[in-house]
Scaffold this motif. Sequence first.
Motif, mmCIF file in Angstrom:
data_model
loop_
_atom_site.group_PDB
_atom_site.id
_atom_site.type_symbol
_atom_site.label_atom_id
_atom_site.label_comp_id
_atom_site.label_asym_id
_atom_site.label_seq_id
_atom_site.Cartn_x
_atom_site.Cartn_y
_atom_site.Cartn_z
ATOM 1 N N ALA A 1 0.564 -1.073 0.394
ATOM 2 C CA ALA A 1 0.463 -0.230 -0.020
ATOM 3 C C ALA A 1 0.805 1.679 -0.030
ATOM 4 O O ALA A 1 0.239 2.437 -0.247
ATOM 5 N N CYS A 2 2.336 1.437 0.343
ATOM 6 C CA CYS A 2 2.815 2.291 0.822
ATOM 7 C C CYS A 2 3.568 3.418 -0.689
ATOM 8 O O CYS A 2 3.226 4.143 -1.050
ATOM 9 N N GLN A 3 2.860 2.562 -1.708
ATOM 10 C CA GLN A 3 2.608 2.770 -3.493
ATOM 11 C C GLN A 3 2.059 3.890 -3.898
ATOM 12 O O GLN A 3 1.913 4.507 -4.534
ATOM 13 N N SER A 4 0.451 3.569 -3.084
ATOM 14 C CA SER A 4 -0.527 4.377 -3.480
ATOM 15 C C SER A 4 -0.477 5.540 -1.930
ATOM 16 O O SER A 4 -0.835 6.356 -1.593
ATOM 17 N N LEU A 5 0.986 6.250 -2.072
ATOM 18 C CA LEU A 5 0.745 7.116 -0.533
ATOM 19 C C LEU A 5 1.036 8.278 -0.320
ATOM 20 O O LEU A 5 2.333 9.007 0.116
ATOM 21 N N GLU A 6 1.121 8.790 -1.917
ATOM 22 C CA GLU A 6 1.818 10.304 -2.301
ATOM 23 C C GLU A 6 0.902 11.236 -1.693
ATOM 24 O O GLU A 6 -0.446 11.461 -1.645
ATOM 25 N N GLY A 7 1.886 11.951 -0.817
ATOM 26 C CA GLY A 7 1.233 13.247 -0.121
ATOM 27 C C GLY A 7 0.612 13.022 0.908
ATOM 28 O O GLY A 7 0.044 13.375 1.741
ATOM 29 N N VAL A 8 0.558 12.127 1.684
ATOM 30 C CA VAL A 8 -0.061 11.326 2.493
ATOM 31 C C VAL A 8 0.737 11.756 4.207
ATOM 32 O O VAL A 8 -0.027 12.421 5.389
ATOM 33 N N LEU A 9 1.524 11.449 4.398
ATOM 34 C CA LEU A 9 3.267 11.963 4.884
ATOM 35 C C LEU A 9 2.826 13.226 4.997
ATOM 36 O O LEU A 9 2.773 13.497 6.442
ATOM 37 N N THR A 10 2.384 14.086 4.263
ATOM 38 C CA THR A 10 2.539 15.558 5.608
ATOM 39 C C THR A 10 0.841 16.026 5.537
ATOM 40 O O THR A 10 0.877 16.683 7.020
ATOM 41 N N LYS A 11 -0.637 14.790 4.917
ATOM 42 C CA LYS A 11 -1.315 15.047 5.774
ATOM 43 C C LYS A 11 -1.476 14.381 6.993
ATOM 44 O O LYS A 11 -1.933 15.288 8.297
ATOM 45 N N VAL A 12 -0.609 13.521 7.191
ATOM 46 C CA VAL A 12 -0.619 12.998 9.141
ATOM 47 C C VAL A 12 0.457 13.810 9.563
ATOM 48 O O VAL A 12 -0.171 14.053 10.558
ATOM 49 N N THR A 13 1.215 14.257 8.809
ATOM 50 C CA THR A 13 2.249 15.320 9.733
ATOM 51 C C THR A 13 1.040 15.868 10.663
ATOM 52 O O THR A 13 1.259 17.098 11.354
ATOM 53 N N HIS A 14 1.268 16.953 9.557
ATOM 54 C CA HIS A 14 -0.690 18.134 10.357
ATOM 55 C C HIS A 14 -0.989 17.961 11.004
ATOM 56 O O HIS A 14 -1.740 18.498 12.256
ATOM 57 N N ALA A 15 -1.565 16.749 10.740
ATOM 58 C CA ALA A 15 -2.446 16.007 11.882
ATOM 59 C C ALA A 15 -1.795 16.090 12.988
ATOM 60 O O ALA A 15 -3.286 16.401 13.975
ATOM 61 N N ILE A 16 -1.159 15.074 12.685
ATOM 62 C CA ILE A 16 -0.110 15.413 14.273
ATOM 63 C C ILE A 16 0.073 16.465 15.419
ATOM 64 O O ILE A 16 -0.232 16.669 16.607
ATOM 65 N N HIS A 17 0.534 17.429 14.391
ATOM 66 C CA HIS A 17 1.181 18.299 14.758
ATOM 67 C C HIS A 17 -0.119 19.029 15.812
ATOM 68 O O HIS A 17 -0.507 20.560 16.424
#
Length: 248
Positions: free
Chosen positions: A232-248
């Motif tokens: 599933a990691c291959q379809s995670l374009e741009g997810v990291l940024t969204k998760v990081t903002h959600a955590i902070h």
Amino acid sequence: MLQLLDIYVLQARLVPMFVLLLPVALTAMAWLPRGAADYVWGILGTLGAVVLLAELGRDLGKQRERALFQSWGGGPATLILSHRHSWLDRHSLERYHSKLRQLLPTLQVPTATEEAQHPGDALVKYESCVQYLRQVTRDRQRFPLVFAENVSYGFRRNLWAMRPAGVFLTITALGIDGILIYRALVVSESLPVAPILVFVLEILLLVLWIVRFRPVWVKTAARAYAARLIAACQSLEGVLTKVTHAIH
């Protein structure tokens, strides 16, 4: 009530408890003289017990999971990322590592040489990747295959965790049925069909508990879930940024 309709709760937690209590319910229904209304209340009562015990079954599954992972050398989702332990081909593994390096640039996913030099540290980093992927693939609509494999694994793990209790209850039910069938034959030459069918079904269930519901059965589902999760990691374009903002 909404939780009771959840697919994961139903299949991974409630169904194993239903299988566990099935021989007891079948024996009671085959021998106790009851009316239709009594059967309805009996079924509702059984469902209530299943719901209550489902959480206990889930806790038992999580507790026994640790020992299971230790016997396998680690969690499948972690091992699949390892250069040494992965069952993936070299090219697929490198593709996933490359993608994870993009998604988690500060983690520094180990190379084969780095893993060989520091195997413990490498496993910690792989586990961190797994935790990240679990967090960002919770959307069932976007990752239906990951969810389906997770449900299958949860069902098998929880059912296997209750294997000793399942064998005990099924053997107990078979013993009761055997005694009652013998007594019925002594009193009368004829015997209702229901007790015989229940006896056969319980024998089949006992065979499943002993032969089928074993660690290797759980491992098959665990590895399938691990493969879907990592892919599933291959379809995670741009997810990291969204998760990081959600955590902070």
